[in-house]
Write a protein that holds these residues in place. Structure first.
Motif, PDB file in Angstrom:
ATOM      1  N   PRO A   1       0.840  -1.210   0.000  1.00 25.39           N
ATOM      2  CA  PRO A   1       0.000   0.000   0.000  1.00 25.39           C
ATOM      3  C   PRO A   1       0.866   1.247   0.000  1.00 25.39           C
ATOM      4  O   PRO A   1       1.929   1.282   0.627  1.00 25.39           O
ATOM      5  N   VAL A   2       0.428   2.282  -0.701  1.00 21.91           N
ATOM      6  CA  VAL A   2       1.154   3.548  -0.719  1.00 21.91           C
ATOM      7  C   VAL A   2       0.156   4.694  -0.630  1.00 21.91           C
ATOM      8  O   VAL A   2      -0.860   4.708  -1.316  1.00 21.91           O
ATOM      9  N   SER A   3       0.453   5.620   0.253  1.00 23.36           N
ATOM     10  CA  SER A   3      -0.414   6.784   0.465  1.00 23.36           C
ATOM     11  C   SER A   3       0.213   8.000  -0.210  1.00 23.36           C
ATOM     12  O   SER A   3       1.389   8.297   0.006  1.00 23.36           O
ATOM     13  N   VAL A   4      -0.597   8.703  -1.011  1.00 25.47           N
ATOM     14  CA  VAL A   4      -0.082   9.857  -1.741  1.00 25.47           C
ATOM     15  C   VAL A   4      -0.931  11.087  -1.425  1.00 25.47           C
ATOM     16  O   VAL A   4      -2.127  11.131  -1.764  1.00 25.47           O
ATOM     17  N   VAL A   5      -0.319  12.059  -0.758  1.00 29.08           N
ATOM     18  CA  VAL A   5      -1.028  13.313  -0.497  1.00 29.08           C
ATOM     19  C   VAL A   5      -1.283  14.002  -1.837  1.00 29.08           C
ATOM     20  O   VAL A   5      -0.379  14.134  -2.667  1.00 29.08           O
ATOM     21  N   SER A   6      -2.510  14.420  -2.068  1.00 26.91           N
ATOM     22  CA  SER A   6      -2.890  14.840  -3.424  1.00 26.91           C
ATOM     23  C   SER A   6      -3.502  16.232  -3.480  1.00 26.91           C
ATOM     24  O   SER A   6      -4.151  16.587  -4.462  1.00 26.91           O
ATOM     25  N   ASP A   7      -3.271  17.031  -2.448  1.00 24.12           N
ATOM     26  CA  ASP A   7      -3.890  18.369  -2.435  1.00 24.12           C
ATOM     27  C   ASP A   7      -2.856  19.492  -2.522  1.00 24.12           C
ATOM     28  O   ASP A   7      -3.150  20.630  -2.157  1.00 24.12           O
ATOM     29  N   SER A   8      -1.646  19.189  -3.010  1.00 23.42           N
ATOM     30  CA  SER A   8      -0.632  20.240  -3.081  1.00 23.42           C
ATOM     31  C   SER A   8      -1.134  21.442  -3.870  1.00 23.42           C
ATOM     32  O   SER A   8      -0.764  22.591  -3.584  1.00 23.42           O
ATOM     33  N   TYR A   9      -1.972  21.159  -4.876  1.00 20.83           N
ATOM     34  CA  TYR A   9      -2.494  22.243  -5.712  1.00 20.83           C
ATOM     35  C   TYR A   9      -4.021  22.173  -5.814  1.00 20.83           C
ATOM     36  O   TYR A   9      -4.718  23.118  -5.442  1.00 20.83           O
ATOM     37  N   ASP A  10      -4.538  21.068  -6.284  1.00 23.06           N
ATOM     38  CA  ASP A  10      -5.987  20.945  -6.490  1.00 23.06           C
ATOM     39  C   ASP A  10      -6.376  19.484  -6.316  1.00 23.06           C
ATOM     40  O   ASP A  10      -6.196  18.658  -7.217  1.00 23.06           O
ATOM     41  N   ILE A  11      -6.887  19.142  -5.142  1.00 25.96           N
ATOM     42  CA  ILE A  11      -7.228  17.759  -4.832  1.00 25.96           C
ATOM     43  C   ILE A  11      -8.259  17.193  -5.804  1.00 25.96           C
ATOM     44  O   ILE A  11      -8.195  16.023  -6.199  1.00 25.96           O
ATOM     45  N   TYR A  12      -9.193  18.045  -6.231  1.00 22.95           N
ATOM     46  CA  TYR A  12     -10.269  17.538  -7.087  1.00 22.95           C
ATOM     47  C   TYR A  12      -9.762  17.271  -8.504  1.00 22.95           C
ATOM     48  O   TYR A  12     -10.137  16.287  -9.136  1.00 22.95           O
ATOM     49  N   ASN A  13      -8.883  18.128  -8.997  1.00 23.37           N
ATOM     50  CA  ASN A  13      -8.263  17.879 -10.299  1.00 23.37           C
ATOM     51  C   ASN A  13      -7.381  16.634 -10.237  1.00 23.37           C
ATOM     52  O   ASN A  13      -7.332  15.838 -11.183  1.00 23.37           O
ATOM     53  N   ALA A  14      -6.677  16.470  -9.113  1.00 19.48           N
ATOM     54  CA  ALA A  14      -5.820  15.300  -8.961  1.00 19.48           C
ATOM     55  C   ALA A  14      -6.639  14.016  -9.047  1.00 19.48           C
ATOM     56  O   ALA A  14      -6.241  13.052  -9.715  1.00 19.48           O
TER      57      ALA A  14
END
Length: 491
Positions: free
Chosen positions: A272-285
């Motif tokens: 399993p790998v967790s990736v923070v995805s809100d550095s810029y735009d979580i919804y676009n990510a």
């Protein structure tokens, strides 16, 4: 026995006013008996505090006993150090040098104290005795409450473990209701609190207390503490997964966020790998990068090695619901046996921002309302899990209830007219389980009544020695959730 840090001095590990108390007890006092409890708060304003905390998890006393009280804790050097400190501190000679020299000479620096306690991990309703303390030598009557200061610090692991368990109860209820199973419950609340606490010791104590209930942690200090002071049958009591932080994403630059995501999930393809995805735009990510650009890469992962998407900003409930809705459009949804939506097993979400016991409740309730199974999510909690807690949350209290003076035992108590909640217990105490599996504390030495079972308080410390020890597996077993509304016992 592990050698204690040379700089720790039990003679300096007390509140200043206790240094003078040996002169304040009645003449010819030979025994002082005190107890610790988490008092009931009958007048609590439920509008202010949503969670009642009606029962507590007893944990952490063994750590304190082993680290600070076991063995030879009094030496000539420590007596001299304390004498010099207190002479300047009080600008007077009030230090009980004679009393400490007596302990050094007669007991070789071991504390003539007996402590009885409930088994570690026990879940006990508030208002019951959890441990008692009394001197075993009449010359050391003053010692019982000298060590109150360090013993009452068990409020912290008790409170962390209690608060963590209450969150486990919430998660268990909603997970079972929305999935029909409790699979994965022990990984649903992950400890993110290492950087948010006040010290390395706080990190170790608090993280270990959370691990009483869960198995996910990023606070490695807790693992070391458990291995040293409790021990487990497994090599480690807590686990984690590879995970990204903002620096490992933003180091690629805003225009290469996709490359950062791809690189990280490729580096860890079999776990399993967790990736923070809100550095810029979580919804676009979620919509574009995860849901389109890298979709085939994510779909190739297994249920044992899912991508875990981590939002880290915004309103927690709104963000979680919106992320789930986007992912539900981009990846094939299933409906479980309870009629709730489940993402494919290779993709999950972890909410680690703004999570405390109240927002946790709000998020799982909101997910249930929108027909999302709790299978889809796990949570991370930091400051709220380990730091935003005080002794007052559970009203942890240490009070004297019995003394012997001139050879006569006296039941003593306090009963402040301005606050009936602070009324303390009288006499020697015992804790019992009734025929209805309820707990009752008997006062005034009445613990031999036939209608009650045996005293649950066991001697854990006597004259400098640990008498009873608990493994961390024992602690977890004692603290396990057992609820008839579930179809299985939750461990």
């Amino acid at each position: 026995m592990e050698s204690r840090e040379a700089h720790f001095n039990i003679l300096l590990a007390t509140d200043s006013y206790k240094v003078t108390h040996y002169k304040q007890y009645p003449p010819n006092t030979s025994r002082v008996y005190s107890y610790f409890e988490c008092r009931e708060k009958k007048t609590e304003n439920s509008r202010i505090r949503k969670v009642k905390y009606e029962e507590t998890v007893f944990y952490g006393l063994q750590y304190t006993l082993k680290k600070y009280l076991e063995g030879k804790v009094v030496t000539k050097e420590k007596i001299q150090e304390a004498k010099e400190v207190y002479r300047e501190h009080f600008q007077d000679d009030v230090f009980n040098e004679k009393g400490w020299n007596y302990i050094l000479e007669k007991y070789d620096g071991h504390l003539p104290i007996e402590i009885k306690a409930v088994p570690e991990g026990s879940v006990i309703p508030r208002g019951n005795v959890l441990f008692t303390v009394e001197n075993t030598d009449p010359e050391c009557y003053w010692l019982t409450n000298w060590i109150e200061t360090i013993l009452v610090q068990t409020w912290y692991p008790i409170t962390v473990a209690t608060n963590s368990r209450e969150q486990k109860k919430i998660l268990a209820e909603y997970l079972f209701e929305t999935s029909g199973s409790l699979t994965g419950l022990e990984y649903k609340l992950h400890d993110f609190g290492y950087r948010g606490v006040s010290s390395q010791e706080t990190a170790g104590i608090g993280a270990s207390a959370h691990l009483v209930n869960f198995k996910g942690t990023d606070t490695v200090a807790g693992i070391a503490l458990i291995k040293r002071y409790y021990g487990t049958k497994d090599p480690v009591p807590g686990f984690s997964v590879p995970a990204a932080e903002h620096s490992t994403i933003t180091a690629w630059g805003k225009d290469r966020e996709r490359d950062a995501f791809e690189h990280i999930v490729t580096q860890f393809s079999n776990v399993p790998v967790s990736v923070v995805s809100d550095s810029y735009d979580i919804y676009n990510a979620c919509e574009k990068i995860w849901g389109e650009d890298l979709r085939s890469l994510i779909e190739s992962r297994s249920a044992k090695a899912p991508l875990i998407i981590r939002p880290d900003s915004g309103d927690p409930l709104d963000t979680v619901l919106k992320v789930l809705d986007i992912l539900g459009r981009k990846f094939p949804l299933e409906e479980n046996s309870r009629g709730y939506k489940v993402l494919p097993p290779y993709i999950r979400v972890i909410q680690g921002d703004g999570v405390d016991i109240n927002t946790l409740q709000e998020i799982v309730e909101g997910m249930k309302r929108h027909k999302w199974s709790i299978e889809n999510i796990s949570f991370g909690s930091g400051g709220a899990l380990l730091q935003k807690l005080t002794r007052d949350l559970l009203n942890c209290s240490f009070k004297c209830s019995y003394v012997v003076t001139n050879g006569l035992g006296v039941n003593v108590f306090k009963d402040p007219v301005a606050d009936p909640n602070k009324r303390s217990k009288k006499g020697r105490l015992s804790l019992h389980s009734t025929r209805n599996n309820e707990y009752v504390t008997l006062e005034e030495g009445k613990g031999d009544l036939e209608e009650y079972g045996p005293d649950l308080l066991r001697t854990v410390f006597q004259n400098g020695k640990i008498i009873t020890c608990y493994s961390f597996d024992d602690v977890r077993r004692n603290a396990g959730l057992k609820n008839t509304e579930f179809e299985e016992e939750i461990q």
